[in-house]
Scaffold this active site. Structure first.
Site, PDB file in Angstrom:
ATOM      1  N   ASP A  98       8.077  22.737 -44.398  1.00 14.03           N
ATOM      2  CA  ASP A  98       6.703  22.376 -45.003  1.00 14.03           C
ATOM      3  C   ASP A  98       5.619  23.375 -44.699  1.00 14.03           C
ATOM      4  O   ASP A  98       4.675  23.335 -45.526  1.00 14.03           O
ATOM      5  CB  ASP A  98       6.228  20.975 -44.518  1.00 14.03           C
ATOM      6  N   HIS A 121      11.388  19.944 -35.669  1.00 15.82           N
ATOM      7  CA  HIS A 121      12.392  19.360 -37.007  1.00 15.82           C
ATOM      8  C   HIS A 121      13.354  18.529 -35.800  1.00 15.82           C
ATOM      9  O   HIS A 121      13.545  19.067 -34.739  1.00 15.82           O
ATOM     10  CB  HIS A 121      12.913  20.614 -37.539  1.00 15.82           C
TER      11      HIS A 121
END
Length: 377
Positions: free
Chosen positions: A314, A263
């Site tokens: 996700d 991320h």
């Protein structure tokens, strides 16, 4: 000029503070909405209450929440003429996000105040847009599978109605709780890619429908909202636990991206992933298909060991939605069903203290060139 832009950031504006906001914040591994941690809200709140918080910057009193939920319920139904329109849109060989982008943009054509950006009008449109996003996504699935579009139950939540409108039967109470929590987890995430595009569109004093359409178009990209689709496709391709390590080792050796890891902001783990991991495990047990969680956990461990990468939101949301029996290509539209609450919050905040976005670019092309006739070039 060269000195003025010597510090230009060419790679995704990394590290640049684009605006001041009191909607959500990320500090290390802590995500908060208006000061409340995501863990606290996921355990105790509802999606409707969370949306109210994002829009108003405070949790609602009981009377405020009841009024807010009533306004949302009254806006769930889709206009008959609008239904005729979306039924006319192609659904074959069409990505659901392309269809959704057009369907949401078209809502403005049924709104007589679409171009009125006054505060009362924006708040009314906010209710309409958020309430209708779930029924629109469910309608897409019903249309493309040749099924009747159902009417929502006005005494039920957005999460309950979405699962009902999608499948045509009353959903399991645990499934509703899981889905409601997933909507909370995806509601906002500081100045993410789609929130930024929403704010940029809003900053021109364009209308809310245009801003939300910008958000949908941005979310469609696989580097933003589309990653969970790719995660589930990867799990299905691997097939079983025995193949996990071989598949991931091969992907890493070929320098292929393993979706759902890493991320831009979180370096020590995404707090949303930790919550979704527990839901994935429990759903898998209840469904009698624990392998999807087990495979996910094994891949998670391999990626931490080999690449020191942690899962993002996700990764485990893919197996959660799969165990809720949701079609894989609807995972990103579901993201929009949730994230519209955050997009609207960013719209309202931008309108309230607006200045049009107009960054500069660091020019790196040629200079000093002179025009010559075409036959001399």
């Amino acid at each position: 000029m060269a000195e003025e832009y010597a510090g230009a950031i060419d790679k995704g504006l990394e590290g640049i503070v684009a605006c001041s906001t009191s909607i959500s914040s990320i500090i290390d591994t802590t995500l908060t909405y208006c000061g409340y941690t995501i863990e606290d809200l996921a355990e105790n709140s509802t999606f409707e209450e969370t949306a109210f918080l994002l829009w108003n910057k405070h949790l609602p009193k009981a009377s405020e929440l009841a009024s807010f939920k009533r306004e949302l319920a009254e806006s769930l139904k889709l206009d008959p003429d609008y239904l005729k329109f979306i039924k006319s849109l192609p659904t074959k060989n069409v990505h659901p996000m392309e269809w959704l982008r057009t369907a949401v943009s078209a809502l403005a054509l049924w709104d007589k105040d679409a171009n009125d950006i006054s505060e009362p009008s924006n708040k009314r449109k906010a209710i309409q847009l958020m309430a209708k996003m779930g029924p629109i996504v469910a309608a897409f699935e019903r249309i493309r599978t040749g099924k009747e579009i159902l009417q929502p139950k006005l005494d039920k939540s957005i999460a309950w109605n979405f699962l009902y409108l999608l499948k045509g039967k009353e959903p399991d109470s645990y499934h509703v709780k899981v889905f409601d929590t997933a909507l909370i987890l995806h509601a906002d995430h500081e100045i993410n890619c789609s929130a930024f595009s929403v704010r940029v569109t809003t900053s021109s004093l364009s209308d809310m429908h245009s801003a939300i359409t910008s958000g949908i178009g941005t979310l469609k990209g696989p580097l933003h909202g589309g990653a969970n689709e790719q995660v589930m496709k990867m799990l299905l391709k691997i097939g079983n636990m025995a193949e996990c390590e071989k598949f991931i080792q091969g992907a890493l050796a070929n320098k292929e991206k393993v979706m759902g890891f890493g991320h831009r902001v979180y370096k020590n783990g995404d707090p949303r992933a930790r919550i979704l991991k527990g839901m994935s495990e429990e759903l898998g047990k209840r469904r009698g298909e624990p392998q999807w969680f087990q495979m996910s956990e094994r891949i998670d461990n391999i990626m931490q060991e080999k690449k020191q990468l942690l899962p993002n939101v996700d990764f485990y949301s893919a197996s959660v939605y799969y165990c809720l029996d949701i079609p894989i290509d609807l995972y990103t539209p579901i993201f929009a069903v949730s994230r519209i609450s955050g997009w609207i919050a960013h719209c309202l905040e931008q309108y309230s203290n607006n200045r049009i976005y107009r960054p500069r670019g660091k020019y790196v092309g040629q200079t000093g060139l002179k025009w010559t006739p075409a036959d001399k070039r």
